[in-house]
Design an enzyme around this catalytic site. Structure first.
Site, PDB file in Angstrom:
ATOM      1  N   ASN A   1      39.011  40.437  45.138  1.00 56.51           N
ATOM      2  CA  ASN A   1      37.960  39.784  44.352  1.00 56.51           C
ATOM      3  C   ASN A   1      37.172  38.904  45.315  1.00 56.51           C
ATOM      4  OD1 ASN A   1      36.356  38.314  42.667  1.00 56.51           O
ATOM      5  ND2 ASN A   1      38.017  37.221  41.634  1.00 56.51           N
ATOM      6  N   TRP A   2      35.997  39.385  45.696  1.00 53.07           N
ATOM      7  CA  TRP A   2      35.203  38.646  46.695  1.00 53.07           C
ATOM      8  C   TRP A   2      34.576  37.381  46.116  1.00 53.07           C
ATOM      9  CZ3 TRP A   2      31.909  43.136  49.265  1.00 53.07           C
ATOM     10  CH2 TRP A   2      32.784  44.049  49.868  1.00 53.07           C
ATOM     11  N   LYS A   3      34.597  37.252  44.816  1.00 51.32           N
ATOM     12  CA  LYS A   3      33.931  36.120  44.156  1.00 51.32           C
ATOM     13  C   LYS A   3      32.463  36.060  44.629  1.00 51.32           C
ATOM     14  CE  LYS A   3      38.393  34.043  43.512  1.00 51.32           C
ATOM     15  NZ  LYS A   3      39.198  32.870  43.293  1.00 51.32           N
TER      16      LYS A   3
ATOM     17  N   HIS B   1      38.251  36.178  34.151  1.00 53.59           N
ATOM     18  CA  HIS B   1      38.777  35.432  35.298  1.00 53.59           C
ATOM     19  C   HIS B   1      38.772  33.936  34.956  1.00 53.59           C
ATOM     20  CE1 HIS B   1      39.185  33.660  39.254  1.00 53.59           C
ATOM     21  NE2 HIS B   1      39.710  34.809  39.623  1.00 53.59           N
TER      22      HIS B   1
ATOM     23  N   GLU C   1      37.848  31.464  36.521  1.00 52.97           N
ATOM     24  CA  GLU C   1      36.601  30.768  36.871  1.00 52.97           C
ATOM     25  C   GLU C   1      35.528  31.007  35.814  1.00 52.97           C
ATOM     26  OE1 GLU C   1      36.509  32.329  40.847  1.00 52.97           O
ATOM     27  OE2 GLU C   1      38.295  31.139  41.262  1.00 52.97           O
TER      28      GLU C   1
ATOM     29  N   GLU D   1      47.209  35.190  36.917  1.00 52.98           N
ATOM     30  CA  GLU D   1      46.723  34.283  37.953  1.00 52.98           C
ATOM     31  C   GLU D   1      46.881  32.843  37.482  1.00 52.98           C
ATOM     32  OE1 GLU D   1      43.695  36.371  40.681  1.00 52.98           O
ATOM     33  OE2 GLU D   1      42.583  35.615  38.976  1.00 52.98           O
TER      34      GLU D   1
ATOM     35  N   GLY E   1      43.144  29.651  45.147  1.00 53.28           N
ATOM     36  CA  GLY E   1      42.358  28.998  46.194  1.00 53.28           C
ATOM     37  C   GLY E   1      42.941  27.679  46.664  1.00 53.28           C
TER      38      GLY E   1
ATOM     39  N   SER F   1      46.410  32.731  45.849  1.00 55.23           N
ATOM     40  CA  SER F   1      46.830  32.460  47.231  1.00 55.23           C
ATOM     41  C   SER F   1      47.711  33.548  47.827  1.00 55.23           C
ATOM     42  CB  SER F   1      47.519  31.086  47.322  1.00 55.23           C
ATOM     43  OG  SER F   1      46.608  30.063  46.959  1.00 55.23           O
TER      44      SER F   1
ATOM     45  N   GLY G   1      41.872  36.832  46.353  1.00 56.81           N
ATOM     46  CA  GLY G   1      40.576  36.170  46.515  1.00 56.81           C
ATOM     47  C   GLY G   1      40.268  35.958  47.990  1.00 56.81           C
ATOM     48  N   GLY G   2      40.466  34.740  48.463  1.00 54.36           N
ATOM     49  CA  GLY G   2      40.093  34.349  49.825  1.00 54.36           C
ATOM     50  C   GLY G   2      40.531  35.337  50.904  1.00 54.36           C
TER      51      GLY G   2
END
Ligand SMILES: O=C(CO)COP(=O)(O)O
Length: 258
Positions: A11-13, A101, A103, A173, A179, A219, A240-241
Site C-alpha cells: 500500500n503505497w499510500k 483503511h 486512514e 491492521e 507507521g 510496521s 505500507g512504508g
C-alpha cells in the site's frame, strides 16, 4: 496446511507520482522471479493517478505483479466530485481495492456503513476488496480489540453473499502499529486473525472461512515478516512504508528465506 496463496500487497499510500511508480514497479519486476510468483501473489496499491501507468507497464511487459486502488467510491458514477468509481477501476483492470483503511476511517470519517457500501461496489465491478479492520490503541488497552475488530468485519460484510465473501481479503491492521515501528506481536496478531476467521465461519460457513485470506498490516518489515507469516491464520501482509523500498519489499515477498 492451508491451501490459501499468501498475498503480499504494497500500500503505497500517498507516495510516488506516476513516473516514480513506473520506475518502482520496473525495479520490483526485475528483482522478482517466477518462483516468487509461484509461491506468493504480489500486488501493489498505487495512488489513483499512477494506475494507468502501472497498467500499461504490466500489460506491455506481461508482468505478473497485480495492482489495485487504495479506495473506491460507493457510487457507480455521477456528481461525486473527486471520487473514483468501480467501473473506472475495472476498466484499468485493477484486481484489488483497499476498502476502509484506518486512514480513511480516521481522516475521512468512513463508517462501517460506508465501508460496506464500498465492499459491495468492489464486488459489483469484479474487484476483490481488501477490507481493512483493526483497533486503536485505547481499544487494545481496554482489552476490547477482538470485539472491536469483529464488529468491523461484520459491518463491512453485511449482506455480502457467501460466494463473494469467500474471495474477499481481510487485512487486520491495528492502528497503533501503522507507521509507528511498533509491530503487533505475531501471537497477538494471530489471536485477532483467528477470531476474524471464526467470525466468518459464524457468519457464513467453515468452508467460506477457510477460503478467505487474512493479512496482517502494521510496521511489517523483512525482519519481522517470517514470524508473522508462521501464524496459522495469517495469509499475507499489507505493507505500507516498507513497500516503498523495492529491495525491502522483495525480501518481504521472500519471507520464507528470512
Ligand atoms: O497501513 C499500512 C498498510 O495499509 C501499514 O503501514 P506501515 O507498514 O507503514 O506500518
Amino acid at each position: 496446511m492451508s491451501t490459501r496463496t499468501p498475498l503480499m500487497a504494497g500500500n503505497w499510500k500517498m507516495n510516488l507520482n506516476h513516473l516514480e511508480a513506473i520506475a518502482h514497479t520496473q525495479k520490483l519486476a526485475f528483482a522478482l522471479a517466477d518462483k516468487d510468483y509461484e509461491a506468493v501473489e504480489v500486488a501493489v496499491l498505487p495512488p489513483f493517478t499512477d494506475l494507468r501507468s502501472v497498467q500499461t507497464l504490466v500489460e506491455h511487459d506481461k508482468l505478473k505483479i497485480k495492482y489495485g486502488a487504495q479506495d473506491i467510491s460507493a457510487h457507480d458514477g455521477g456528481a461525486y466530485t473527486g471520487e473514483i468509481s468501480g467501473p473506472m477501476l475495472a476498466k484499468l483492470k485493477c484486481t484489488y481495492v483497499a476498502v476502509g483503511h484506518s486512514e480513511r476511517r480516521q481522516y475521512h470519517h468512513e463508517t462501517d456503513e460506508i465501508v460496506n457500501a464500498k465492499v459491495k461496489a468492489a464486488f459489483k465491478h469484479g474487484l476483490t476488496p481488501i477490507l481493512c479492520v483493526g483497533e486503536e490503541l485505547e481499544v487494545r488497552e481496554a482489552g476490547n480489540h477482538v470485539s472491536h475488530t469483529l464488529a468491523q468485519v461484520e459491518g463491512g460484510l453485511k449482506d455480502v453473499p457467501a460466494e463473494q465473501a469467500a474471495t474477499a481479503v481481510i487485512a487486520y491492521e491495528p492502528v497503533w502499529a501503522i507507521g509507528t515501528g511498533k509491530v503487533c506481536g505475531a501471537e497477538d496478531a494471530q489471536e485477532v486473525c483467528a477470531a476474524v476467521r471464526g467470525k466468518i465461519a459464524e457468519l457464513y460457513s467453515q468452508d467460506v472461512a477457510d477460503k478467505v485470506r487474512i493479512q496482517y498490516g502494521g510496521s511489517v518489515k523483512s525482519g519481522n515478516v517470517a514470524e508473522i507469516m508462521a501464524q496459522a491464520d495469517i495469509d499475507g501482509a499489507l505493507v505500507g512504508g516498507a513497500s516503498l523500498d523495492a529491495d525491502e519489499f522483495v525480501k518481504i515477498v521472500r519471507f520464507r528465506d528470512q
